[in-house]
Scaffold this motif. Structure first.
Motif, mmCIF file in Angstrom:
data_model
loop_
_atom_site.group_PDB
_atom_site.id
_atom_site.type_symbol
_atom_site.label_atom_id
_atom_site.label_comp_id
_atom_site.label_asym_id
_atom_site.label_seq_id
_atom_site.Cartn_x
_atom_site.Cartn_y
_atom_site.Cartn_z
ATOM 1 N N ASP A 207 0.827 -1.212 0.000
ATOM 2 C CA ASP A 207 0.000 0.000 0.000
ATOM 3 C C ASP A 207 0.860 1.262 0.000
ATOM 4 O O ASP A 207 0.532 2.263 0.660
ATOM 5 C CB ASP A 207 -0.940 0.006 1.214
ATOM 6 C CG ASP A 207 -2.284 -0.635 0.886
ATOM 7 O OD1 ASP A 207 -2.439 -1.126 -0.253
ATOM 8 O OD2 ASP A 207 -3.165 -0.641 1.761
ATOM 9 N N GLY A 208 2.009 1.196 -0.690
ATOM 10 C CA GLY A 208 2.883 2.353 -0.785
ATOM 11 C C GLY A 208 3.715 2.631 0.439
ATOM 12 O O GLY A 208 4.468 3.618 0.485
ATOM 13 N N MET A 209 3.621 1.758 1.448
ATOM 14 C CA MET A 209 4.360 1.956 2.697
ATOM 15 C C MET A 209 5.460 0.911 2.837
ATOM 16 O O MET A 209 5.269 -0.247 2.471
ATOM 17 C CB MET A 209 3.421 1.857 3.905
ATOM 18 C CG MET A 209 2.292 2.877 3.899
ATOM 19 S SD MET A 209 2.902 4.545 4.186
ATOM 20 C CE MET A 209 3.389 4.404 5.918
ATOM 21 N N PRO A 210 6.634 1.292 3.375
ATOM 22 C CA PRO A 210 7.690 0.303 3.608
ATOM 23 C C PRO A 210 7.339 -0.623 4.772
ATOM 24 O O PRO A 210 6.849 -0.166 5.805
ATOM 25 C CB PRO A 210 8.911 1.167 3.936
ATOM 26 C CG PRO A 210 8.346 2.444 4.462
ATOM 27 C CD PRO A 210 7.041 2.652 3.778
ATOM 28 N N VAL A 211 7.566 -1.922 4.568
ATOM 29 C CA VAL A 211 7.314 -2.922 5.613
ATOM 30 C C VAL A 211 8.471 -3.908 5.603
ATOM 31 O O VAL A 211 8.812 -4.463 4.557
ATOM 32 C CB VAL A 211 5.998 -3.703 5.371
ATOM 33 C CG1 VAL A 211 5.748 -4.681 6.522
ATOM 34 C CG2 VAL A 211 4.823 -2.762 5.208
ATOM 35 N N LYS A 212 9.072 -4.139 6.769
ATOM 36 C CA LYS A 212 10.163 -5.114 6.844
ATOM 37 C C LYS A 212 9.623 -6.536 6.735
ATOM 38 O O LYS A 212 8.536 -6.847 7.236
ATOM 39 C CB LYS A 212 10.928 -4.958 8.162
ATOM 40 C CG LYS A 212 12.013 -3.914 8.127
ATOM 41 C CD LYS A 212 12.959 -4.088 9.301
ATOM 42 C CE LYS A 212 14.183 -3.180 9.144
ATOM 43 N NZ LYS A 212 15.172 -3.419 10.211
ATOM 44 N N THR A 213 10.416 -7.397 6.114
ATOM 45 C CA THR A 213 10.063 -8.812 6.016
ATOM 46 C C THR A 213 10.452 -9.478 7.334
ATOM 47 O O THR A 213 11.468 -10.161 7.449
ATOM 48 C CB THR A 213 10.803 -9.471 4.833
ATOM 49 O OG1 THR A 213 10.595 -8.695 3.667
ATOM 50 C CG2 THR A 213 10.307 -10.890 4.591
ATOM 51 N N ARG A 214 9.618 -9.246 8.345
ATOM 52 C CA ARG A 214 9.912 -9.740 9.694
ATOM 53 C C ARG A 214 8.594 -9.982 10.417
ATOM 54 O O ARG A 214 7.585 -9.333 10.147
ATOM 55 C CB ARG A 214 10.782 -8.723 10.439
ATOM 56 C CG ARG A 214 11.315 -9.229 11.777
ATOM 57 C CD ARG A 214 12.439 -8.352 12.296
ATOM 58 N NE ARG A 214 12.031 -6.965 12.454
ATOM 59 C CZ ARG A 214 12.856 -5.993 12.826
ATOM 60 N NH1 ARG A 214 14.138 -6.271 13.056
ATOM 61 N NH2 ARG A 214 12.422 -4.762 12.953
ATOM 62 N N MET A 215 8.597 -10.904 11.353
ATOM 63 C CA MET A 215 7.372 -11.332 12.029
ATOM 64 C C MET A 215 6.631 -10.156 12.673
ATOM 65 O O MET A 215 5.415 -10.022 12.525
ATOM 66 C CB MET A 215 7.721 -12.385 13.079
ATOM 67 C CG MET A 215 6.518 -12.958 13.810
ATOM 68 S SD MET A 215 7.078 -14.093 15.100
ATOM 69 C CE MET A 215 5.523 -14.640 15.771
ATOM 70 N N LEU A 216 7.339 -9.292 13.385
ATOM 71 C CA LEU A 216 6.682 -8.193 14.103
ATOM 72 C C LEU A 216 5.973 -7.258 13.130
ATOM 73 O O LEU A 216 4.794 -6.937 13.302
ATOM 74 C CB LEU A 216 7.702 -7.418 14.931
ATOM 75 C CG LEU A 216 7.169 -6.164 15.643
ATOM 76 C CD1 LEU A 216 6.056 -6.531 16.614
ATOM 77 C CD2 LEU A 216 8.298 -5.435 16.359
ATOM 78 N N GLU A 217 6.685 -6.808 12.092
ATOM 79 C CA GLU A 217 6.086 -5.883 11.138
ATOM 80 C C GLU A 217 4.948 -6.530 10.351
ATOM 81 O O GLU A 217 3.949 -5.876 10.032
ATOM 82 C CB GLU A 217 7.156 -5.344 10.186
ATOM 83 C CG GLU A 217 8.069 -4.298 10.808
ATOM 84 C CD GLU A 217 9.186 -4.887 11.675
ATOM 85 O OE1 GLU A 217 9.995 -4.106 12.200
ATOM 86 O OE2 GLU A 217 9.248 -6.135 11.819
ATOM 87 N N LEU A 218 5.096 -7.811 10.041
ATOM 88 C CA LEU A 218 4.016 -8.534 9.361
ATOM 89 C C LEU A 218 2.761 -8.542 10.231
ATOM 90 O O LEU A 218 1.652 -8.275 9.748
ATOM 91 C CB LEU A 218 4.454 -9.964 9.046
ATOM 92 C CG LEU A 218 3.374 -10.863 8.424
ATOM 93 C CD1 LEU A 218 3.000 -10.386 7.031
ATOM 94 C CD2 LEU A 218 3.842 -12.316 8.385
ATOM 95 N N CYS A 219 2.930 -8.844 11.515
ATOM 96 C CA CYS A 219 1.786 -8.873 12.434
ATOM 97 C C CYS A 219 1.151 -7.494 12.584
ATOM 98 O O CYS A 219 -0.079 -7.364 12.659
ATOM 99 C CB CYS A 219 2.211 -9.419 13.795
ATOM 100 S SG CYS A 219 2.584 -11.190 13.798
ATOM 101 N N GLN A 220 1.979 -6.463 12.651
ATOM 102 C CA GLN A 220 1.441 -5.103 12.751
ATOM 103 C C GLN A 220 0.574 -4.774 11.547
ATOM 104 O O GLN A 220 -0.515 -4.206 11.675
ATOM 105 C CB GLN A 220 2.590 -4.091 12.869
ATOM 106 C CG GLN A 220 3.296 -4.126 14.215
ATOM 107 C CD GLN A 220 4.567 -3.300 14.234
ATOM 108 O OE1 GLN A 220 5.212 -3.091 13.205
ATOM 109 N NE2 GLN A 220 4.955 -2.828 15.418
ATOM 110 N N ALA A 221 1.053 -5.132 10.344
ATOM 111 C CA ALA A 221 0.305 -4.843 9.120
ATOM 112 C C ALA A 221 -0.979 -5.677 9.053
ATOM 113 O O ALA A 221 -2.052 -5.164 8.722
ATOM 114 C CB ALA A 221 1.175 -5.098 7.901
ATOM 115 N N LEU A 222 -0.883 -6.962 9.381
ATOM 116 C CA LEU A 222 -2.076 -7.814 9.363
ATOM 117 C C LEU A 222 -3.107 -7.319 10.374
ATOM 118 O O LEU A 222 -4.315 -7.400 10.137
ATOM 119 C CB LEU A 222 -1.696 -9.270 9.668
ATOM 120 C CG LEU A 222 -0.891 -10.011 8.589
ATOM 121 C CD1 LEU A 222 -0.430 -11.362 9.114
ATOM 122 C CD2 LEU A 222 -1.723 -10.187 7.319
#
Length: 440
Positions: A207-222
């Motif tokens: 969605d145009g936003m940077p997201v790290k390929t990591r469990m924490l950031e994935l969970c935050q986005a989900l």
């Protein structure tokens, strides 16, 4: 006329996702998926080969498909052992291993060529693909393979090393599922905590936003999608502690599926389990301090080679202290190719069976005690079905197929996929009974 494909999917949720991907590709190419052997031009059997019982079930399913239809393609984990399959069923048309989607589709082409009349603009496949789960929940696979070398497991030899999916791709799929009506995303992999390690946690975009390929950031986005997000197969690495506040804040479900497997340090070392040296009891206490509603489910193995009475009693003591909510337990199964088969001092089957019974009796008491604490509480429930007795759903503490249920007797005006507020009235060792407070 479009070709007709029958499909048998065995094994774990990760294999189910593989089946969904294959079926989606076949439907995209115009094939019709049929529910019976008799109506199919070819049958695909997606197998499991994790333990001997699963291997036997897979071979039996292949045999049934051959008997009922005659044209059978085999894929999945047992497909990595082609010689074993062909020694029992030499007449299978093709054998492919896990995740070999293109080879499966090519094998179908060889038996039933795609229809030249297929119009992809008429025979539309929904954007979320073909799902084998009910419409209101779906498995979201974030990676393939595993880097561990647990001595009882042959999964890495069948599915390879960890290969994380790009975070943007995972989140795009999650968003498509939610837009299609999914109310619960079940995050699965061989090792969810290790997500992104192989990609060095590189930054992706969603969605145009940077997201790290990591469990924490994935969970935050989900957690921003507004649906239940449930984590499965979480190894207790230190960074799992960072996920608990998200659960306390209601961003993702307060639910952890952690395969502890044992509590004896000696047995864990023989199992070559990752993170086994962590002080798990203290960490569980801290997790519950931060998130009192946390549900912990786990799996254990008893009767592992070398397990003594002292090791087993230590496990029972640990279980009482940990007070886990949901637990599965298995006796050790000597899977072909597993290093643990070579360990000395195998445990006799009758002793392993006795230990399993004792273990599950202890856990049943713990489960009943923990569920009883919910009596009188108001909780949210996701409805799964409505039958002649009323509605049946699951609480945030219950994953589909493996955990408990919540019964709403006499409630007929609800539908699968609705989330409702209920008050818990009573329980047994597995399930809850409740009354409706508020509808969707």
């Amino acid at each position: 006329m479009p070709g007709k494909v029958g499909f048998v999917s065995l094994g774990c949720p990760k294999a189910l996702v593989d089946s969904e991907r294959i079926l989606t590709q076949l439907r995209t190419e115009g094939y019709e998926v049929v529910p019976s052997y008799q109506g199919a031009d070819v049958v695909v059997v997606n197998t499991c080969g994790f333990i001997d019982a699963a291997k036997a079930e897979s071979l039996e399913a292949i045999g049934e498909a051959l008997h009922e239809n005659g044209k059978v393609i085999v894929t999945g984990c047992l497909g990595a052992q082609e010689d074993d399959i062909r020694s029992v069923h030499p007449q299978v048309l093709a054998v492919t291993g896990p995740q070999q989607y293109e080879q499966v589709v090519s094998a179908v082409h060889a038996v039933v060529p795609p229809s030249a009349e297929h119009d992809p603009f008429v025979d539309l496949v929904p954007p979320q693909g073909i799902k084998l789960t009910p419409r209101h929940y779906a498995y979201l696979k974030i990676s393939e393979g595993c880097n561990h070398k647990c001595s009882f497991c042959i999964i890495p030899s069948m599915r390879g090393k960890l290969a994380s999916r790009p975070v943007g791709e995972v989140l795009d799929e999650a968003q498509r599922l939610v837009r299609a009506g999914v109310q619960e995303l079940l995050v699965i992999s061989q090792d969810t905590s290790a997500y992104g390690v192989d990609r060095k946690y590189q930054t992706g975009f969603w969605d145009g936003m940077p997201v790290k390929t990591r469990m924490l950031e994935l969970c935050q986005a989900l957690g921003s999608l507004g649906v239940w997000v449930r984590l499965h197969y979480v190894y207790p690495y230190p960074h799992v502690d960072d996920i608990i506040p998200l659960m306390a804040e209601g961003k993702i479900l307060p639910y952890l599926d952690i395969p502890f497997q044992h509590a004896s340090p000696r047995i864990l070392a023989l199992m070559k389990r990752p993170a086994h040296a962590e002080n798990t009891l203290e960490r569980i206490r801290k997790w519950r301090e931060i998130c009192p509603d946390l549900t912990i489910r786990s799996t254990f193995i008893v009767g592992f080679p070398g397990e003594t009475d002292e090791d087993f009693e230590l496990l029972l003591d640990w279980l009482e202290a940990a007070e886990l909510d949901r637990v599965g337990c298995f006796t050790y199964s000597p899977v072909d190719g597993a290093p643990a088969n070579e360990l000395p001092d195998p445990v006799p089957e009758d002793i392993a069976a006795q230990r399993l019974e004792r273990f599950m009796n202890v856990q049943a008491r713990i489960s009943e005690r923990r569920l009883a604490r919910k009596i009188g509480r108001e909780i949210e429930v996701l409805i799964d079905e409505v039958n002649e007795d009323g509605a049946i759903g699951r609480s945030q503490a219950d994953a589909p197929e493996i955990d408990g249920l919540v019964y709403l007797d006499g409630e007929y005006d609800l539908a699968p996929g609705q989330r409702v507020r209920v008050r818990v009235e009573h329980n047994d060792e597995h399930d809850l009974w409740a009354s409706l407070i508020e509808g969707p």
